[in-house]
Scaffold this motif. Structure first.
Motif, PDB file in Angstrom:
ATOM      1  N   PRO A 218      -4.782  -8.794 -35.202  1.00  0.00           N
ATOM      2  CA  PRO A 218      -5.632  -7.883 -35.443  1.00  0.00           C
ATOM      3  C   PRO A 218      -5.680  -6.677 -34.305  1.00  0.00           C
ATOM      4  CG  PRO A 218      -6.946  -9.549 -36.355  1.00  0.00           C
ATOM      5  CD  PRO A 218      -5.574 -10.061 -35.618  1.00  0.00           C
ATOM      6  N   GLN A 219      -5.516  -7.233 -32.861  1.00  0.00           N
ATOM      7  CA  GLN A 219      -5.507  -6.537 -31.827  1.00  0.00           C
ATOM      8  C   GLN A 219      -4.304  -5.645 -31.623  1.00  0.00           C
ATOM      9  OE1 GLN A 219      -5.629  -8.912 -28.282  1.00  0.00           O
ATOM     10  NE2 GLN A 219      -5.525  -7.113 -26.861  1.00  0.00           N
ATOM     11  N   HIS A 220      -3.224  -5.951 -32.214  1.00  0.00           N
ATOM     12  CA  HIS A 220      -2.001  -5.178 -32.157  1.00  0.00           C
ATOM     13  C   HIS A 220      -1.791  -4.680 -33.417  1.00  0.00           C
ATOM     14  CE1 HIS A 220      -1.742  -7.577 -28.326  1.00  0.00           C
ATOM     15  NE2 HIS A 220      -1.553  -6.549 -27.913  1.00  0.00           N
ATOM     16  N   HIS A 221      -2.264  -4.832 -34.625  1.00  0.00           N
ATOM     17  CA  HIS A 221      -2.220  -4.505 -35.888  1.00  0.00           C
ATOM     18  C   HIS A 221      -1.049  -4.889 -36.436  1.00  0.00           C
ATOM     19  CE1 HIS A 221      -5.806  -2.066 -35.189  1.00  0.00           C
ATOM     20  NE2 HIS A 221      -5.246  -1.569 -33.954  1.00  0.00           N
ATOM     21  N   ILE A 222      -0.309  -6.121 -35.939  1.00  0.00           N
ATOM     22  CA  ILE A 222       0.582  -6.667 -36.509  1.00  0.00           C
ATOM     23  C   ILE A 222       0.352  -7.558 -37.604  1.00  0.00           C
ATOM     24  CG2 ILE A 222       2.570  -8.132 -36.061  1.00  0.00           C
ATOM     25  CD1 ILE A 222       2.682  -5.673 -34.341  1.00  0.00           C
ATOM     26  N   ASP A 223       0.938  -7.230 -38.864  1.00  0.00           N
ATOM     27  CA  ASP A 223       0.907  -7.914 -40.091  1.00  0.00           C
ATOM     28  C   ASP A 223      -0.582  -8.008 -40.582  1.00  0.00           C
ATOM     29  OD1 ASP A 223       3.367  -8.967 -40.800  1.00  0.00           O
ATOM     30  OD2 ASP A 223       3.144 -10.562 -39.053  1.00  0.00           O
ATOM     31  N   ASP A 224      -1.211  -6.731 -40.311  1.00  0.00           N
ATOM     32  CA  ASP A 224      -2.629  -6.481 -41.201  1.00  0.00           C
ATOM     33  C   ASP A 224      -1.767  -6.173 -42.587  1.00  0.00           C
ATOM     34  OD1 ASP A 224      -4.128  -6.901 -38.913  1.00  0.00           O
ATOM     35  OD2 ASP A 224      -4.295  -4.756 -38.479  1.00  0.00           O
TER      36      ASP A 224
ATOM     37  N   GLY B  17       2.651  -2.470 -37.899  1.00  0.00           N
ATOM     38  CA  GLY B  17       1.471  -1.649 -37.697  1.00  0.00           C
ATOM     39  C   GLY B  17       1.799  -0.340 -37.783  1.00  0.00           C
ATOM     40  N   ALA B  18       2.559   0.225 -38.655  1.00  0.00           N
ATOM     41  CA  ALA B  18       2.912   1.607 -38.849  1.00  0.00           C
ATOM     42  C   ALA B  18       1.683   2.377 -39.166  1.00  0.00           C
ATOM     43  CB  ALA B  18       4.080   1.635 -39.815  1.00  0.00           C
ATOM     44  N   SER B  19       1.009   1.746 -40.088  1.00  0.00           N
ATOM     45  CA  SER B  19      -0.058   2.546 -40.688  1.00  0.00           C
ATOM     46  C   SER B  19      -1.326   2.909 -40.026  1.00  0.00           C
ATOM     47  CB  SER B  19      -0.765   2.052 -42.093  1.00  0.00           C
ATOM     48  OG  SER B  19      -1.027   0.616 -41.832  1.00  0.00           O
TER      49      SER B  19
END
Length: 189
Positions: free
Chosen positions: A169-175, A16-18
């Protein structure tokens, strides 16, 4: 994170860096997000045969997990899934890695009477990875913090059938992972 950076370089590992970096860094700090990885090495057929022989793989399909043996990597979920799968199918499972959960996983595999079907082989050197991945028919990554790790990128480069967690999506992991892979591959959700 609010230090006077002039530029930040970060790997796109699915964490989720971006999403998070613009919130953490000073306004206006440029960010370069890059895929990690190493030079693609093709598996040596002799090394593949040697690896298959060393762990006693026959002709059954191979389902593989590679990573640190920690809860956040999903190794316990992999073992539980393989215990269930092996009740109805004839496959070999290969777990490559070492870590804090190794003893618990060995115990669970033994209790299930599956030491001949679930092979917990420990760590391997990086130069062995192409041969190790070559034996996998299905590669499984249950990493809860991102699925663009080096080993997953190597599995992708070998064209492995992969099972990975869906994005969070809640934690933006692997978006980013879903966006990147959706552009290039057929994803079944």
């Amino acid at each position: 994170y609010r230090s006077p950076f002039t530029h930040v370089v970060c790997t796109r590992d699915g964490s989720g860096a971006s999403y998070y970096l613009p919130q953490l860094l000073r306004s206006g700090v440029p960010v370069s997000l890059e895929l990690n990885g190493v030079e693609r090495l093709l598996p040596n057929e002799h090394e593949v045969a040697k690896f298959r022989s060393q762990i006693g793989l026959g002709g059954r399909p191979v389902v593989m997990f590679t990573g640190r043996l920690e809860e956040s990597k999903g190794c316990d979920m992999f073992v539980e899934g393989m215990v269930l799968l092996l009740q109805g199918l004839s496959v070999d499972a290969v777990i490559v890695g070492d870590g804090a959960m190794k003893t618990d996983l060995q115990r669970r595999i033994s209790e299930a009477g599956l030491t001949d079907a679930i092979h917990l082989i420990g760590s391997v050197t990086h130069d062995q990875i192409p041969a190790v991945l070559a034996v996998a028919n299905i590669y499984v990554s249950l990493n809860q913090f991102g699925n663009l790790s080096n080993i997953n990128l190597e599995a992708i480069s070998q064209g492995k059938c992969m099972v990975i967690l869906d994005s969070d999506p809640q934690h933006h992991i692997d978006d980013e992972t879903v966006d990147l892979l959706s552009e290039k591959l057929n994803l079944y959700r």
